[in-house]
Structure formats: structure tokens, C-alpha cells
Write an enzyme that holds these catalytic residues in place. Structure first.
Site, mmCIF file in Angstrom:
data_model
loop_
_atom_site.group_PDB
_atom_site.id
_atom_site.type_symbol
_atom_site.label_atom_id
_atom_site.label_comp_id
_atom_site.label_asym_id
_atom_site.label_seq_id
_atom_site.Cartn_x
_atom_site.Cartn_y
_atom_site.Cartn_z
ATOM 1 N N ARG A 134 -10.825 -6.282 59.796
ATOM 2 C CA ARG A 134 -9.982 -6.184 60.987
ATOM 3 C C ARG A 134 -10.893 -6.017 62.193
ATOM 4 O O ARG A 134 -12.100 -5.906 62.048
ATOM 5 C CB ARG A 134 -9.091 -4.950 60.881
ATOM 6 N N ARG A 152 -15.240 8.353 71.770
ATOM 7 C CA ARG A 152 -13.807 8.379 71.468
ATOM 8 C C ARG A 152 -13.220 9.681 72.001
ATOM 9 O O ARG A 152 -13.569 10.769 71.533
ATOM 10 C CB ARG A 152 -13.578 8.294 69.966
ATOM 11 N N GLU A 165 -19.398 8.103 44.454
ATOM 12 C CA GLU A 165 -20.551 7.379 44.939
ATOM 13 C C GLU A 165 -21.650 8.396 45.184
ATOM 14 O O GLU A 165 -21.365 9.510 45.621
ATOM 15 C CB GLU A 165 -20.180 6.712 46.273
#
Lengths: 501, 168
Positions: free
Chosen positions: A296, A342, A204
Site C-alpha cells: 500500500r 508524526r 522471529e
């Protein structure tokens, strides 16, 4: 009111760590009993302790436990669970598993297997999105050893090598020159094979200075598909997100409207049901391109919950049971600002090397609008088998500046002993002028400078260093030989001190 | 006891003395403060005079990591005796063979060098897979690979010696 088509009687969570807790909490809040599953390494995990039942599913390596379809289905059978929530990672985007659940009469709390399959193959999904009028990044389809160089020449450098079955940053390599291409290809293919069991790789074009912005979408079985606004996820290391925020400080109202509309179109194109996320790259001119759809619940879903007031996991349970979404597009909006960091067992000062060990000291943050999704407790052993993420710390405030200040305070309060973590690094990001300006792209961590401590911090550090060194030398004397080489336990037994004795 | 502390800006002398009450008297740049320490694991709460300081770190012989008030610092601390002993030994002595250790438990997915290969500090020498990621292990010194102690696909523990680097 009509009863739901598929009432959830008992939910099995096919995951571990903080996300398993998140789902257990949502189930228990609705009065639904839960079943955890666990590998050898996870017997002591919080998800095992907090679920109503738990089923052992084998050795620690994921491919012998959490990734084995039959073991998960068998655990559901023996526990009588009629629904499975896959969390994120593991089997969450596995169409074959979702299909097996359906065949076994078990509700898969997620999208239908057809939608997972359509989006799971990155090469195919790019083609579908083009057809649906959603812009995609220019690139090439699958490449192999023979076509690699030729395809790379067509796409041009720099380019990205990506796993077709990929997601979550695994199997991605940036390649800047032809000479790096082949080795990067082999590494990407090996990582993809390992992580997804499919080594197909595609190219890409690398969008320079991109912003990574994603849109939460939600569909139900009654034909409703809505968006739940965007999340800015440009603070990344190794193509994995570290800090996320919502709303995006880069996205204008006009761009937001167009991206959210494209996200709904993308979801509609694959008959999407339940929670999903459409990821976009946005370049410096605010042109956006479809990157992939995560079929998800996302790791960073809490910041969307904080700014919209919607409990996304509760909504997942409703939709899986056959009920309609509890809200309509016109009912929802963004209020205030939320940030997530995180917390990972890794060492940002040494190339983000993972760290393992036993948690032997833990201080947790608190206060208004501070949310911690964590699996930590003192005594927990962090093993090398799973993802390094230990906890997600989220804050909300009326404005972005106030949210950043609240996060700095929360990070200052949180401390973990027993292994290396990225807490100090996260605090640095929250002090970084570029981050605070809101005008940052995915290159931000590479540019982030380490500022020297001020004179007072330096003075306190000098004194602290000398005192700790002395304390340590004094306490270590009787077992000095072992203390050096015997690992943490020997060290810990040698390191009991304190002014109070 | 006098210590020579370096946190990146040159050596500084710090005097440390234990008081009868278990606290410390620390002298730095002619000023003496009383210091009280409480520790849990490698988490430390220090009262330095009236200043409350949260710190994290495990002292070591070489440079070690100290987090003070949320700042990560690389520190070296040597007692005067250690400094003097090192001077007598001859300023660090001849270069010894150095080892490359596994910085974490995991699986050796690939050893990237062979015995006899020249490496410089920073050369990737092995890839260890842990926590779903492939992690490059790099040489910490310059020299020649003398010995390789692990094989591909072998499981290792943190601290295990992967290979030995010596002088060419």
C-alpha cells in the site's frame, strides 16, 4: 497518445483523516471527482468537507463502517465511483476486498489481490522471499499454545512475537525470557485477532540494535518495476514509527544499491503493481534482512516525494488507470534531505497513552520547504475510535543538518490545544545528540535522556507557572466546583482571560 | 499574592500582582518584571518583560504539565495561603483511599486485579483499548484493591473511576 485502459471517472476514498485528504488533493489536481465515506464520528471530518460527495457508512467503530467491504462497495455503487483508493490501514492490505472490487468492475488503486495475499501472510511471504534470494530474519513458522515453548527454545531469546496477518506494529511483542512468553503470546494473539481478524502468531529472532530501513517500490501494468530509494524509520515507540528521514544516514551507497535491488526482486517475485514498500532490518554490521512488504501507500511516503520530486499518489492514479509509470529508474535520484514527524494525540510522558478531546486552539507551521499533511481544524473532535495520528509534518533542506534545524523551527511553530500531543516530545528528538549524529538504531527513544532546562528557561517557566495559576484561580472562582470536575467545557468557560480585557 | 513554585529544583517564591491595565507585575529573586498574557484554549503567549514566551498548560491543584519554549516541565504551584492551610491540616493528613481513573475514553478489555489484591504504585490494574492500541492502566498508589467499578468489555469515559485502592 493512447487513452488509458481504465480511466478513473470518479474515485472513492475508503479512508479518513490526513490520508483521505492526500488522495482527494491528488485526484482533484488531475480533475477527478472524489467521494468520501464517513462513520458517525467523522461527519465533521475534513475529508467529508473537501470531497465532492460523501457517503455515510455507519457507526463509529471501524468494524461497523470503514472495515465493512459491502458498505464501501455499496457507497461506490450509489455514488457512481469506478475506482477506490484504500489509503493505508483499514482495507488497504485486504486481498479479499481488492478481489471484490475487481469482481464489481471497480478499479482498486493498489496492487492486485494476488500480490496482497502473497505478502499479507508474513509466514508465506518469508518463504517466498527466501526462494527469490532475498535475505530474511531467522525464525519459526506459526506457533500455538502447544508448540510455543518448544519453538521459542529453538529460536532463542530475546525473540519477537508477530502477527502473521500483521503490519503497522500491531500484535508485536518482544520477549526476553521464557517466563514472559505465554502472557506476551496471549496479548499478541488478542491484538492480532482484534486488528486483523486473524490471531496467527509467529516467532522471529530479535535482531539487537537494528535499523529499520525501507525501500519504496513502484510497478505498473506494463512490466516496469522500479525502486524510489530508501527511508530510515528507526525512531519508533511501541514498534510504531515516530520520525522518518530520507536518505538514511546509516546506509552507504553500496548498501543502498544492494537493498534497492533486493526490494525490486521482492516486488517482482509477487508480480507487484502500484506503490509498495519493502521493509528491511539492518543490523550494526550493515547486514540486511527482509522484514515484510507493505502492499500500500506508506504513511511516510511524503519524504520520498520531497527528495525525488515524484508525486507518488498521482503516480498511483496513473498506474491504476493502466498508464505506464511516468519515469524510469535511470531518470530518478535523491536530492537533499527530508524528515517527517508524526504528530499524535498521545502523551509520551505517560507511556504514550492516547488522548482525546476537541481541538480548541491550533497554530500551524509554515515557510519554505515545510509540508503539513493534517486533518486538524479548530472544533474537530478527536475520538477514541481511530489511530492517534493527527498530522504529518515534513521538511526538506539541502543537507540533513539544515533539515533538522528547519524541523525544530516548524515544531516550535506548531501548537495544538484541547488534548495531549507529542509535539514537545518530537522537539526533544530533534534536539537529541544521538539523533543529530545520524548514528542511531531502533533503541534510540529508550536511551533518550531528558536534559534540564537552562537557567533562563527555568526563570521564564517559574514566572509563567505562577501567573497562569493566578489567572486560573481568579477566573475559576465563580464556577470553582464545576471547574474541577466538569471536564474541559466547564474548564474552558471558566478560563477566559487575557491582558486585553 | 505570593506563590511557591516548584519545577523540579526545589521551592522558589514568586510574587504576582495584577496591575490596573490588566497586566501583571511578577517578582522573582528580587527582580520585578511586567507580564502580559494572551490565551487560546491552553495555549498562552506571554510577554515577560521583552521576552516572548510561548507556553501550554492548564493549572491544577496537584503537579501539572507546563510546556515552555518547547520544554515539557512538571510544575507545582501553591499560594502561600494554600501552603499554610495544608500545614494546619497536618502535613497532608492520613492516607485516604485513592481511585484509579480511566485516563482516556475506550473499552475495558481486561481488569487485571481482583478485590483484595495487593498493588504497589505502578502495578498494571486494567487494560483499556483506545485508538487501536491496548493501554495499560497502572495503580498510582500502593495498597489493597477495595472495589472494582467496571467489568470487562465495558465502555468508559476519560476520568471514570475504574477501581478504588485503600489501605491494607
Amino acid at each position: 497518445m493512447k487513452p488509458p485502459a481504465h480511466p478513473l471517472k470518479k474515485v472513492l476514498i475508503a479512508n479518513r483523516g490526513e490520508i483521505a485528504l492526500r488522495v482527494i488533493r491528488a485526484c482533484h489536481a488531475r480533475g477527478i471527482p472524489t467521494v468520501a465515506v464517513y462513520s458517525d464520528a467523522d461527519r465533521n471530518g475534513l475529508h467529508v468537507r473537501l470531497a465532492d460527495e460523501a457517503v455515510h457508512i455507519g457507526p463509529s467503530a471501524p468494524r461497523e463502517s470503514y472495515l465493512v467491504h459491502e458498505k464501501i462497495l455499496e457507497a461506490a455503487r450509489i455514488s457512481g465511483a469506478n475506482a477506490i483508493h484504500p489509503g493505508y490501514g483499514f482495507l488497504s492490505e485486504n486481498a479479499a476486498f481488492a478481489a471484490k472490487c475487481r469482481d464489481a468492475g471497480i478499479v482498486f488503486i493498489g496492487p492486485p489481490p494476488e500480490a496482497i495475499r502473497a505478502m499479507g501472510d508474513k509466514i508465506q511471504s518469508r518463504l517466498r522471499m527466501k526462494a527469490a534470494g532475498v535475505p530474511v530474519v531467522p525464525g519459526e513458522d506459526a506457533v500455538n499454545e502447544d508448540t510455543l515453548e518448544e519453538a521459542a527454545t529453538r529460536v532463542g531469546f530475546p525473540l519477537m512475537l508477530k502477527a502473521s496477518a500483521g503490519g503497522g506494529g500491531k500484535g508485536i511483542r518482544i520477549v526476553r525470557t521464557m517466563s514472559e512468553l505465554r502472557e506476551a503470546f496471549e496479548r499478541a494473539r488478542a491484538e492480532a485477532e482484534k486488528a486483523f481478524g486473524d490471531g496467527t502468531v509467529f516467532l522471529e529472532r530479535f535482531v539487537e540494535g537494528p535499523h529499520h530501513v525501507e525501500v519504496q517500490v513502484f510497478g505498473d501494468h506494463h512490466g516496469n518495476i522500479v525502486h524510489v530509494f530508501e527511508r530510515e524509520c528507526s525512531v519508533q515507540r511501541r514498534h510504531q514509527k515516530v520520525v522518518e528521514e530520507s536518505p538514511s544516514p546509516f546506509v552507504t551507497p553500496d548498501l543502498r544499491a544492494r537493498m534497492c535491488e533486493a526490494a525490486v526482486a521482492a516486488a517482482r517475485a509477487v508480480g507487484y503493481v502500484n506503490a509498495g514498500t519493502v521493509e528491511f532490518l539492518v543490523d550494526a554490521r550493515r547486514e540486511f534482512y527482509f522484514l515484510e512488504m507493505n502492499t500500500r501507500l506508506q504513511v511516510e511516503h511524503p519524504i520520498t516525494e520531497l527528495v525525488t520530486g515524484i508525486d507518488l499518489v498521482a503516480e498511483q492514479l496513473r498506474v491504476a488507470a493502466g498508464e505506464p509509470l511516468s519515469f524510469r529508474q535511470k531518470d530518478i535520484g535523491q536530492s537533499g534531505h527530508a524528515i517527517e514527524v508524526r504528530v499524535c494525540a498521545e502523551d509520551p510522558e505517560s507511556g504514550y497513552l492516547p488522548s482525546t478531546g476537541v481541538i480548541d486552539g491550533l497554530l500551524l507551521p509554515g515557510g519554505p520547504h515545510v509540508r503539513l499533511d493534517s486533518c486538524l481544524f479548530p472544533g474537530l473532535e478527536i475520538s477514541p475510535f481511530y489511530d492517534s495520528m493527527l498530522a504529518k509534518l515534513c521538511v526538506w533542506a539541502p543537507t540533513r543538518d539544515e533539515a533538522a534545524a528547519r524541523m525544530r523551527q516548524a515544531l516550535a511553530e506548531m501548537r495544538i490545544s484541547g488534548l495531549r500531543t507529542n509535539l514537545a516530545f518530537l522537539a526533544r528528538i530533534l534536539r537529541d545528540p544521538e539523533f543529530l549524529s545520524g548514528a542511531y538504531d531502533t533503541g534510540i527513544l529508550g536511551r533518550m535522556a531528558v536534559s534540564a532546562p537552562d537557567a533562563e528557561t527555568e526563570r521564564l517557566a517559574l514566572i509563567t507557572a505562577a501567573v497562569l495559576k493566578h489567572e486560573y484561580a481568579e477566573s475559576a472562582k465563580p464556577v470553582a466546583a464545576e471547574g474541577r470536575t466538569g471536564g474541559m467545557d466547564a474548564w474552558r468557560s471558566a478560563f477566559r482571560f487575557g491582558g486585553g480585557r | 499574592m505570593n506563590y511557591i513554585v516548584n519545577i523540579g529544583g526545589g521551592d522558589q517564591a514568586v510574587g504576582v500582582r495584577r496591575r490596573d491595565d490588566g497586566r501583571w507585575e511578577v517578582t522573582h529573586r528580587g527582580e520585578t518584571v511586567v507580564v502580559d498574557v494572551r490565551s487560546t484554549g491552553d495555549l498562552h503567549s506571554l510577554m515577560i518583560g521583552a521576552k516572548s514566551v510561548e507556553a501550554q498548560g492548564r493549572p491544577d491543584d496537584g503537579p501539572w504539565r507546563l510546556v515552555v519554549r518547547g520544554r515539557t516541565l512538571e510544575v507545582s504551584v501553591e499560594s502561600e495561603q494554600e501552603r499554610n492551610a495544608r500545614a494546619v491540616a497536618g502535613g497532608g493528613g492520613a492516607a485516604k483511599p485513592s481511585v484509579v481513573k480511566a485516563s482516556m475514553p475506550g473499552f475495558v478489555s481486561k481488569v487485571l486485579v481482583r478485590v483484595g489484591d495487593k498493588v504497589v504504585k505502578g502495578t498494571p490494574v486494567a487494560i483499556i483499548e483506545a485508538m487501536k492500541m491496548e493501554n495499560e492502566i497502572r495503580a498510582e498508589s500502593t495498597g489493597v484493591v477495595k472495589e472494582i467499578r467496571v467489568a470487562d468489555r465495558q465502555t468508559v469515559n476519560g476520568g471514570d473511576v475504574l477501581l478504588v485502592i485503600g489501605e491494607g
